[in-house]
Design a protein around this motif. Sequence first.
Motif, PDB file in Angstrom:
ATOM      1  N   GLY A 130      12.972   5.492  14.713  1.00  0.00           N
ATOM      2  CA  GLY A 130      12.242   6.369  15.621  1.00  0.00           C
ATOM      3  C   GLY A 130      12.061   7.769  15.079  1.00  0.00           C
ATOM      4  O   GLY A 130      12.331   8.050  13.918  1.00  0.00           O
ATOM      5  N   SER A 131      11.578   8.635  15.943  1.00  0.00           N
ATOM      6  CA  SER A 131      11.428  10.056  15.607  1.00  0.00           C
ATOM      7  C   SER A 131      11.803  10.870  16.828  1.00  0.00           C
ATOM      8  O   SER A 131      11.700  10.399  17.964  1.00  0.00           O
ATOM      9  N   ASN A 132      12.268  12.071  16.593  1.00  0.00           N
ATOM     10  CA  ASN A 132      12.793  12.881  17.675  1.00  0.00           C
ATOM     11  C   ASN A 132      11.706  13.364  18.631  1.00  0.00           C
ATOM     12  O   ASN A 132      10.557  13.580  18.247  1.00  0.00           O
ATOM     13  N   LEU A 133      12.124  13.509  19.879  1.00  0.00           N
ATOM     14  CA  LEU A 133      11.297  14.164  20.890  1.00  0.00           C
ATOM     15  C   LEU A 133      11.963  15.512  21.153  1.00  0.00           C
ATOM     16  O   LEU A 133      12.893  15.594  21.955  1.00  0.00           O
ATOM     17  N   PRO A 134      11.526  16.572  20.458  1.00  0.00           N
ATOM     18  CA  PRO A 134      12.264  17.837  20.487  1.00  0.00           C
ATOM     19  C   PRO A 134      12.490  18.377  21.888  1.00  0.00           C
ATOM     20  O   PRO A 134      13.579  18.853  22.210  1.00  0.00           O
ATOM     21  N   ASN A 135      11.468  18.324  22.719  1.00  0.00           N
ATOM     22  CA  ASN A 135      11.590  18.789  24.099  1.00  0.00           C
ATOM     23  C   ASN A 135      10.979  17.741  25.007  1.00  0.00           C
ATOM     24  O   ASN A 135       9.761  17.545  24.994  1.00  0.00           O
ATOM     25  N   PRO A 136      11.784  17.041  25.802  1.00  0.00           N
ATOM     26  CA  PRO A 136      11.243  15.966  26.636  1.00  0.00           C
ATOM     27  C   PRO A 136      10.480  16.447  27.863  1.00  0.00           C
ATOM     28  O   PRO A 136       9.882  15.633  28.563  1.00  0.00           O
ATOM     29  N   VAL A 137      10.502  17.734  28.143  1.00  0.00           N
ATOM     30  CA  VAL A 137       9.820  18.274  29.319  1.00  0.00           C
ATOM     31  C   VAL A 137       8.464  18.843  28.900  1.00  0.00           C
ATOM     32  O   VAL A 137       8.387  19.753  28.060  1.00  0.00           O
ATOM     33  N   PHE A 138       7.404  18.306  29.486  1.00  0.00           N
ATOM     34  CA  PHE A 138       6.045  18.744  29.179  1.00  0.00           C
ATOM     35  C   PHE A 138       5.467  19.447  30.402  1.00  0.00           C
ATOM     36  O   PHE A 138       5.408  18.880  31.487  1.00  0.00           O
ATOM     37  N   ARG A 139       5.023  20.666  30.201  1.00  0.00           N
ATOM     38  CA  ARG A 139       4.448  21.428  31.302  1.00  0.00           C
ATOM     39  C   ARG A 139       3.042  20.914  31.625  1.00  0.00           C
ATOM     40  O   ARG A 139       2.440  20.177  30.850  1.00  0.00           O
ATOM     41  N   HIS A 140       2.545  21.349  32.757  1.00  0.00           N
ATOM     42  CA  HIS A 140       1.195  21.003  33.190  1.00  0.00           C
ATOM     43  C   HIS A 140       0.188  21.283  32.061  1.00  0.00           C
ATOM     44  O   HIS A 140       0.200  22.341  31.448  1.00  0.00           O
ATOM     45  N   GLY A 141      -0.645  20.292  31.752  1.00  0.00           N
ATOM     46  CA  GLY A 141      -1.647  20.465  30.699  1.00  0.00           C
ATOM     47  C   GLY A 141      -1.806  19.207  29.869  1.00  0.00           C
ATOM     48  O   GLY A 141      -1.211  18.155  30.161  1.00  0.00           O
ATOM     49  N   TYR A 142      -2.591  19.324  28.826  1.00  0.00           N
ATOM     50  CA  TYR A 142      -2.828  18.199  27.915  1.00  0.00           C
ATOM     51  C   TYR A 142      -2.069  18.450  26.620  1.00  0.00           C
ATOM     52  O   TYR A 142      -2.154  19.534  26.023  1.00  0.00           O
ATOM     53  N   HIS A 143      -1.336  17.441  26.153  1.00  0.00           N
ATOM     54  CA  HIS A 143      -0.476  17.584  24.986  1.00  0.00           C
ATOM     55  C   HIS A 143      -0.880  16.539  23.945  1.00  0.00           C
ATOM     56  O   HIS A 143      -0.450  15.375  24.030  1.00  0.00           O
ATOM     57  N   PRO A 144      -1.699  16.919  22.959  1.00  0.00           N
ATOM     58  CA  PRO A 144      -2.151  15.969  21.933  1.00  0.00           C
ATOM     59  C   PRO A 144      -1.190  15.925  20.744  1.00  0.00           C
ATOM     60  O   PRO A 144      -0.239  16.714  20.645  1.00  0.00           O
ATOM     61  N   ASP A 145      -1.456  14.990  19.838  1.00  0.00           N
ATOM     62  CA  ASP A 145      -0.779  14.924  18.532  1.00  0.00           C
ATOM     63  C   ASP A 145       0.746  14.933  18.643  1.00  0.00           C
ATOM     64  O   ASP A 145       1.440  15.633  17.903  1.00  0.00           O
TER      65      ASP A 145
END
Length: 209
Positions: free
Chosen positions: A136-151
Amino acid sequence: MRYPFVSVLTLLSLAACSGAAPHRHDTVVLHYQHVANVHQINFSVQVEVPGRGEPVQSVLPLQSEGFWAVFLLCSLDATGARIPSFYVDLDRFRVEYGKQRFGPLRPYTLRLDDSVELNKRADTRALADAIAAEIGSNLPNPVFRHGYHPDLNVRFAIYIPRGLPDYSGDQLPLRYEGVQAVVLGNGAPPSDVDVVGLGGTGIAAQCLP
């Protein structure tokens, strides 16, 4: 006099149909790619497990037709008006195939070092963490704020201990449990990989457009 009645029925029917669809204002959309099916994992760092005299060097599926389905989380759309933030837990992803559902590693489903020995309850967490580190690969910050998060390109694997009936090697469907979320794949077929980890083959690290 009949036309207004028909019109009302039509409107009620349309409302019922629209009610069955996900509401984007409170629904997160997760995009993914199924990048590989892996048949053996060799650990770069051998795994010490309780009650075993030697560390585990590799793991294989319970049955020869089993595999790890490896995915990339490509992007996350949390633009809905009622979504202040979204917490991603990779353990909530499930592969759904017919009536079967697969998720986190379970005890007594994994062969150790090409032997008949299976993972026990006491060592399952350590082996799951080692598999995640290897594949696998790390998910540095699992909390995503309101918005669109690409790549995002976050890689994770779901273990399929046995062969899937009539599976031809195409993209497997994913589901995210516990919250209002839609999971959509890009349709790209996975590669078939014999071994990953020490002495093995690399896996795609970026989603296709």
